[in-house]
Structure formats: structure tokens, C-alpha cells
Design a protein around this motif. Structure first.
Motif, PDB file in Angstrom:
ATOM      1  N   LYS A 159       0.855  -1.193   0.000  1.00  0.00           N
ATOM      2  CA  LYS A 159       0.000   0.000   0.000  1.00  0.00           C
ATOM      3  C   LYS A 159       0.892   1.244   0.000  1.00  0.00           C
ATOM      4  O   LYS A 159       1.640   1.497   0.936  1.00  0.00           O
ATOM      5  N   VAL A 160       0.749   2.016  -1.073  1.00  0.00           N
ATOM      6  CA  VAL A 160       1.720   3.071  -1.366  1.00  0.00           C
ATOM      7  C   VAL A 160       1.180   4.461  -1.060  1.00  0.00           C
ATOM      8  O   VAL A 160       0.039   4.781  -1.393  1.00  0.00           O
ATOM      9  N   TYR A 173      -1.211   0.855 -13.781  1.00  0.00           N
ATOM     10  CA  TYR A 173      -0.495  -0.425 -13.749  1.00  0.00           C
ATOM     11  C   TYR A 173      -1.093  -1.380 -12.727  1.00  0.00           C
ATOM     12  O   TYR A 173      -0.886  -2.581 -12.781  1.00  0.00           O
ATOM     13  N   GLY A 174      -1.845  -0.815 -11.768  1.00  0.00           N
ATOM     14  CA  GLY A 174      -2.444  -1.666 -10.750  1.00  0.00           C
ATOM     15  C   GLY A 174      -1.848  -1.507  -9.368  1.00  0.00           C
ATOM     16  O   GLY A 174      -2.232  -2.207  -8.426  1.00  0.00           O
ATOM     17  N   THR A 175      -0.915  -0.588  -9.212  1.00  0.00           N
ATOM     18  CA  THR A 175      -0.331  -0.310  -7.904  1.00  0.00           C
ATOM     19  C   THR A 175      -1.404   0.222  -6.962  1.00  0.00           C
ATOM     20  O   THR A 175      -2.247   1.024  -7.374  1.00  0.00           O
ATOM     21  N   ALA A 189       4.575   1.630   2.234  1.00  0.00           N
ATOM     22  CA  ALA A 189       5.679   2.014   1.347  1.00  0.00           C
ATOM     23  C   ALA A 189       5.445   3.432   0.857  1.00  0.00           C
ATOM     24  O   ALA A 189       4.302   3.865   0.699  1.00  0.00           O
ATOM     25  N   SER A 190       6.541   4.165   0.617  1.00  0.00           N
ATOM     26  CA  SER A 190       6.400   5.540   0.123  1.00  0.00           C
ATOM     27  C   SER A 190       7.299   5.756  -1.087  1.00  0.00           C
ATOM     28  O   SER A 190       8.440   5.303  -1.122  1.00  0.00           O
ATOM     29  N   LYS A 248       2.179  -7.248 -10.686  1.00  0.00           N
ATOM     30  CA  LYS A 248       1.754  -7.081  -9.290  1.00  0.00           C
ATOM     31  C   LYS A 248       1.673  -5.618  -8.894  1.00  0.00           C
ATOM     32  O   LYS A 248       0.615  -5.122  -8.522  1.00  0.00           O
ATOM     33  N   SER A 249       2.801  -4.930  -8.992  1.00  0.00           N
ATOM     34  CA  SER A 249       2.846  -3.562  -8.510  1.00  0.00           C
ATOM     35  C   SER A 249       4.084  -2.875  -9.062  1.00  0.00           C
ATOM     36  O   SER A 249       5.078  -3.538  -9.378  1.00  0.00           O
ATOM     37  N   LYS A 250       4.004  -1.557  -9.199  1.00  0.00           N
ATOM     38  CA  LYS A 250       5.222  -0.810  -9.495  1.00  0.00           C
ATOM     39  C   LYS A 250       5.256   0.460  -8.676  1.00  0.00           C
ATOM     40  O   LYS A 250       4.224   1.077  -8.406  1.00  0.00           O
TER      41      LYS A 250
END
Lengths: 295, 351
Positions: free
Chosen positions: A10-11, A31-33, A68-69, A132-134
Motif C-alpha cells: 500500500k503506497v 499499472y495496478g499499484t 511504502a512511500s 503485481k505492482s510498481k
């Protein structure tokens, strides 16, 4: 599996209302992040591409439980932003900006070490676990999920290498930009250790360049690895004493030369590509041999 | 940014470090006047190059007249490609021993690193490893006097000299931190009777931190073209060849040069158009490259933060405004690739 980030990450975007912050928030969402919050001091209450904006990380963390940041604030404010994220319990930091003072970078890394925080960058394109994530600024269309882990000191050169792999039908587990600065968080060695333990990663590609000793240190570690490593290095034709764009890319006092890195990596058992497009061929050969490390 | 010796000594003196008496002179007459105040002097060319002594850039004078003559000889000469425009005239030291003290950034350890040696006066690269002391500094703690005492002990110093060396190191660290230095160096740190004194001084300030050191004078390095392009915010290095190259990102630019050279081409330059440069800076970069009159031009863009349509617009802009008189090869992939290619096509170009 992947390393550092995945679909659960989780960004929060620090500097979300700026030009780059806003553009790449949209790209990351597409992208799906899971971009759940943004921070821009003085901009609380705004919404950027559907993402709520707060004045402080403290609020964003309390409301959304971020872990995450990604930081897009101008270089002079990165130290403050990074400390703010760490002080609020965030354990993964991606520092996109370049031109961060090297003393600030040293202070950030000292805090990160103390608090067990993973720092990627500064001066990085970020990190992507395809499918998955970027967290970063890399093009969305360049990657497919698969068994190859990539660690690179340079952004566009790693896009080039990843594109070559994708075209050859070789997907990626995670692609990490270490950053082009003198002092950066994750190093080749840190990333190799994580890839070695990641069951989905079958082979690792290192995209290095002249300057520093990170490739030489990685070469030592490669000797003991169970997974094969392919490397490509830029800067063969660079004259000594000239800084080739990246703060780290300079041959100083005869150290960090192309030859010393190639020799070390080969001695460590890595296959070294002569040109960027040879990387995919070398990885393909590894796949054909059942992903076995040589030597 | 490297500071000239006299500027570095200025900063050192303001921070309580012991430096010789002296001032900078731009004419032989100024040198004479300074020597009249000081007595016996050393006259040192102010250039950003090492090993000035060996290159004949340092002279000694016992009288003011000799000082004038020596300054007249040095001013205007070239040392390792740098023109001498100023000389530092300072007291000649009685040298008993020479030490080395330096602090730099240990990139691998991500911490400040103190380097010290009993073998000062020579290039630290030439000192055998076993005669070099290295001590990493935890940046959160900083360099307290006890570290100075540790280093002095390891240098096998005692008494008053040990105390002064420890104090010098503590102050040197303060300069390192307060001025965002990449390197501070005293070589040699001279032991002269009961005192230690910094006979030479180096202070290299991190370019990325200059914004918080407006008090420092700007010292520029590089050729005219390099300075001009740096002002545009682009990373540029001149090379020997005849093919102008622009790419985006340091790594891909280096790789492009490597590949060109591998197939027999000779790149004229390194030019990293950087992350996210817009239309205007990119156009200016292309124009600057054309000023060197290359035989051909290669543009290699893999867009991430850089947008292909911006690059295409820049190429078209230069082509329409002033023309591109040499063969041009463009490669354009990545972010907004489709839009970029379309712009090129509309203007009779392909990638």
C-alpha cells in the motif's frame, strides 16, 4: 513471489501534486499499484486521480495503513520527506529525485539502517514486480511476469535490457533501479541476496556501469550463489576522470574501471554480455540449461 | 566544485584550522607587497590540478623583489592545461615532518571516512596501504574529539602535537559537514616546532548542495561548450570523435557510446538529455551538438520519465528553425512512443 513489493503493498506518494508526482501516480494506478494516499504539505483535501491528499505522512498512515512511500519532492526537501516517512513507520522508501546532496543521502541511509528500512535510490527509476505492482517511473508496457530478476544502476539502460528479455519471451520477477548516485540504499549485493531467496526468481541480470566498487563486491557474493547471473556494464569507452552523467559513474584514481568489473564478475562466475541485446541471448541459454549456475 | 587552495584556506581559517599567513596575488607587484609584510615566502600557482610542485608551479623567495620576479614567472603560464591567473603568497614553513589528513565519502559504506597517514606530502595514492589509517564515522554521532585522539595515537603522535592534530581533525570534520564536502584534505599537515599547520588545503563541495552555500564563490571547470550545456541542466562531456550523440539517461548514453565505438564509430560527445527534459531544453541540446559540426548525429531515446513526443517536437523544432545539415539517425521508444513517431512522420522524418 517477488522481492520488496507485491500486490499487497500500500503506497503513499510524497509530492503527489507536483508535475511528476501526479503524472506517475496516474501511471502507477493504471499499472495496478495500490496507491492509497498522497502527501503534499499545504494541499490537504485535494484529490489527485482519485487519490486523497494529506498534509502529513502521519495522517495518511493513520487513515490508510500505508507501508511504502515513493518520493517525488524536489531534491532539497527529500531528506525531510524521507525522515518523515521513516518516523511514521514506513519500511520501504523509493527516492526518485536526482541531485540530492550526498550528505543528505548519507544521513538518510544511516537512519534507514537503524530502523531497518529498505531504501531504493536516490536517482532511481524505482521498482516493479511485473503484474503485481510498481513504484517508479518506468514505462508500463515494458515488462511481463517471469523468472528473471533485474538490478540496475541505470534507468533507461535497464528498460532496454528488460525490453530485450520481454521480446525474447523471458519475463521478470522484480526489476530494481539501485540509483545512479554516489550513495544509494540497496546495492547489487543486497538485491542478489533477496533474489537468491525468492523462489520465483531463476536467474539474475545485473546492469552495471563504471565507477564505485558495487559490481566488484557483488562478484564476490555471486561465487556462493545457487542461481546464475548475467551482467552487462556500460562505460567501456568512458575516459577516466570524466563524470558520465551519474554522480557515481566516474573512474577516479584508477578505481571502478570497466576492466576491473568485468574481470571480477567473470571470476565470480557471471556471464558478461558485450552489448545490451546479448543479455537476452545469454539468459535464454541459461533457461535452456535448466537455470543452472556455472562453476 | 573544487575550490582553489587560497579559497579553501580561507574557509579553513574561518573554522579555526591553522593555515600559513598569506594572501592571493594577481600581479607581480601585489606579490611583492605581500612578501614585504611576511618575509620569506612560498609562491604557489592557483590551479585546479594536483602535483603543482613537480610541474614547476611553486617557487620560493627570500626577498620582496625575488617574490615579484617569481610571481612574474608563474603568472600566465600553463600547468597541466590550466592557466595560472593567481598565485598564493604565503609564509615559508620550516618543515620537520609532514602528515596527511583527509575526509571523504565512503560510497560503499555510505559514511564519512577519515584517512590519515604519517607519510604526508606525497600523493596519498602512492602511500603504501599499511601506512594509511582509515576510520569510518557514524554520521549520526559525528566526529567527536575522542576520534581525533584515536587517530593521533594511531599516527604515533604524542603530547602537544597529538593534541593539535586531534583538534585539527575535529575542525576539519566540521568543515566537511558544514560545507557539504565530497572531500576535505590537508596534504601536507606540517609539523613545525610546537605547532601543526595546513601547508595545502583542498575543499571539494558537492555540486548538488551548492544551493545552500551561496557564500562560496563559484569556481567553474570544463570547456566553454561544457559550461554552456551545464547551464542548460544537461550532463555533457566532450569526446574526440565526429558523431554527435544524444540519449536520455547516463547508462544508456554510455552504452550507446560503447556500441558506437565497438562498431568503429567515433562519438563526439557524451550528452545525457536527462530524465524528463522538456521540448525546449532538448531542442537547445540538439542545437549545441550541431555547433561542434559533427559528420552525423545519433539520437537514442528510451522514454520513461522522458516523453517521446517531447523529443520528437524538439527535433522538428530544430529542423524547421535552423535545419539539421548532417545525416540524422533517431531511435524513439517508450513513453508516448506512438505520439512521438506520429509527430516525426508528419514532418517527413522516421525513426
Amino acid at each position: 513471489m517477488a522481492i520488496v513489493i507485491d500486490e499487497k503493498t500500500k503506497v503513499v506518494v510524497q509530492g503527489i501534486t507536483g508535475n511528476q508526482g501526479s503524472f506517475h501516480t496516474r501511471q502507477m494506478l493504471e499499472y495496478g499499484t495500490r496507491v492509497v494516499a498522497g502527501v503534499s504539505p499545504g494541499k490537504a483535501g485535494q484529490v489527485v486521480h482519485g487519490v486523497p491528499v494529506y498534509d502529513t505522512v502521519s495522517e495518511a498512515a493513520a487513515k490508510h495503513g500505508v507501508n511504502a512511500s515513493i518520493i517525488f519532492v524536489p531534491a532539497p526537501f527529500v531528506k525531510d520527506a524521507a525522515f518523515e516517512a521513516m518516523d511514521n513507520g514506513i519500511k520501504v522508501l523509493v527516492l526518485i529525485p536526482e541531485h540530492i546532496p550526498v550528505h543528505d543521502a548519507m544521513e538518510i541511509m544511516a537512519q534507514a539502517r537503524e530502523r531497518n528500512v529498505t531504501v531504493i535510490g536516490p536517482n532511481t527509476f524505482g521498482i516493479i514486480s511485473p503484474g503485481k505492482s510498481k513504484m517508479g517511473i518506468m514505462p508500463n508496457t515494458n515488462y511481463v511476469p517471469g523468472p528473471v530478476g533485474i538490478a540496475a544502476r541505470s534507468g533507461t539502460l535497464s528498460y532496454e535490457v528488460a525490453a530485450g528479455l520481454t521480446v525474447a519471451g523471458l519475463g521478470q520477477s522484480t526489476v530494481i533501479g539501485l540509483g545512479g548516485d554516489r550513495v544509494v540504499g540497496l546495492t547489487f549485493m543486497d538485491v542478489l541476496k533477496r533474489f537468491e531467496q525468492d523462489p520465483d526468481t531463476k536467474a539474475i541480470v545485473l546492469v552495471g556501469e563504471i565507477g564505485g566498487t558495487a559490481e566488484e563486491e557483488a562478484a564476490e557474493y555471486i561465487k556462493g550463489m545457487s542461481k546464475p547471473v548475467v551482467a552487462y556494464l556500460a562505460g567501456k569507452s568512458a575516459p577516466p576522470g570524466k563524470r558520465m552523467g551519474h554522480a557515481g559513474a566516474i573512474i577516479e584514481r584508477g578505481k571502478g574501471t570497466f576492466e576491473s568489473k568485468v574481470t571480477a564478475l567473470k571470476a565470480g562466475g557471471a556471464a558478461v554480455a558485450e552489448v545490451p541485446w546479448e543479455v537476452a541471448q545469454l539468459v535464454k541459454q541459461l533457461e535452456d540449461k535448466g537455470w543452472k549456475a556455472e562453476g | 566544485m573544487k575550490l582553489y587552495e587560497y579559497l579553501a584556506k580561507d574557509v579553513f581559517a574561518r573554522n579555526g584550522l591553522p593555515v600559513p599567513k598569506g594572501r592571493v596575488a594577481r600581479t607581480p607587484e601585489e606579490a611583492e607587497a605581500i612578501a614585504r609584510e611576511i618575509g620569506e615566502v612560498a609562491i604557489k600557482s592557483q590551479v585546479l590540478a594536483g602535483a603543482r610542485g613537480k610541474a614547476g608551479g611553486i617557487a620560493f623567495a627570500a626577498t620582496p623583489v625575488e617574490a615579484r620576479e617569481a610571481a612574474a614567472r608563474l603568472l600566465g603560464t600553463e600547468i597541466r592545461g590550466f592557466r595560472v591567473e593567481q598565485v598564493l603568497v604565503e609564509e615559508k614553513l620550516k618543515i620537520e615532518r609532514e602528515l596527511y589528513l583527509g575526509i571523504t565519502v565512503d560510497k560503499a559504506a555510505k559514511e564519512p571516512l577519515v584517512i590519515a597517514s604519517n607519510q604526508g606530502g606525497m600523493n596519498i595514492e602512492d602511500v603504501p596501504e599499511r601506512q594509511i589509517i582509515k576510520r569510518r564515522i557514524d554520521i549520526r554521532l559525528g566526529l567527536y574529539p575522542y576520534v581525533g585522539r584515536e587517530v593521533a595515537r594511531r599516527l604515533e603522535l604524542a603530547g602537544e602535537i597529538a593534541r593539535q592534530v586531534a583538534d585539527t581533525l575535529t575542525r576539519l570534520y566540521r568543515v566537511f559537514r558544514n560545507y557539504d564536502a565530497e572531500l576535505v584534505e590537508i596534504n601536507p599537515l606540517v609539523i613545525s616546532g610546537e605547532r601543526v599547520i595546513a601547508a595545502d588545503a583542498r575543499l571539494n563541495v558537492d555540486d548538488d548542495a551548492l544551493y545552500r552555500h551561496r557564500d562560496l564563490p563559484l569556481v567553474e571547470e570544463g570547456t566553454e561548450l561544457e559550461k554552456k550545456i551545464k547551464a542548460l541542466g544537461l550532463a555533457y562531456v566532450e569526446l574526440e570523435g565526429d558523431i554527435a550523440v544524444m540519449a536520455n539517461g547516463a547508462g544508456i548514453t554510455m552504452a550507446t557510446l560503447d556500441v558506437l565505438q565497438r562498431y568503429g564509430g567515433r562519438p563526439a560527445n557524451f550528452l545525457d538529455a536527462g530524465g524528463g527534459a522538456g521540448v525546449e531544453p532538448t531542442a537547445q541540446a540538439i542545437e549545441v551538438l550541431l555547433m561542434k559540426k559533427p559528420k552525423a548525429m545519433l539520437i537514442n531515446i528510451f522514454g520513461g520519465i522522458t516523453r517521446c513526443d517531447d523529443v520528437a517536437r524538439a527535433v522538428v523544432q530544430v529542423k524547421t528553425m535552423r535545419g539539421i545539415p548532417v545525416p540524422l539517425v533517431i531511435r524513439l521508444v517508450g513513453t508516448n512512443e506512438v505520439e512521438g513517431l506520429e509527430i516525426l512522420r508528419e514532418n517527413g522524418l522516421a525513426a
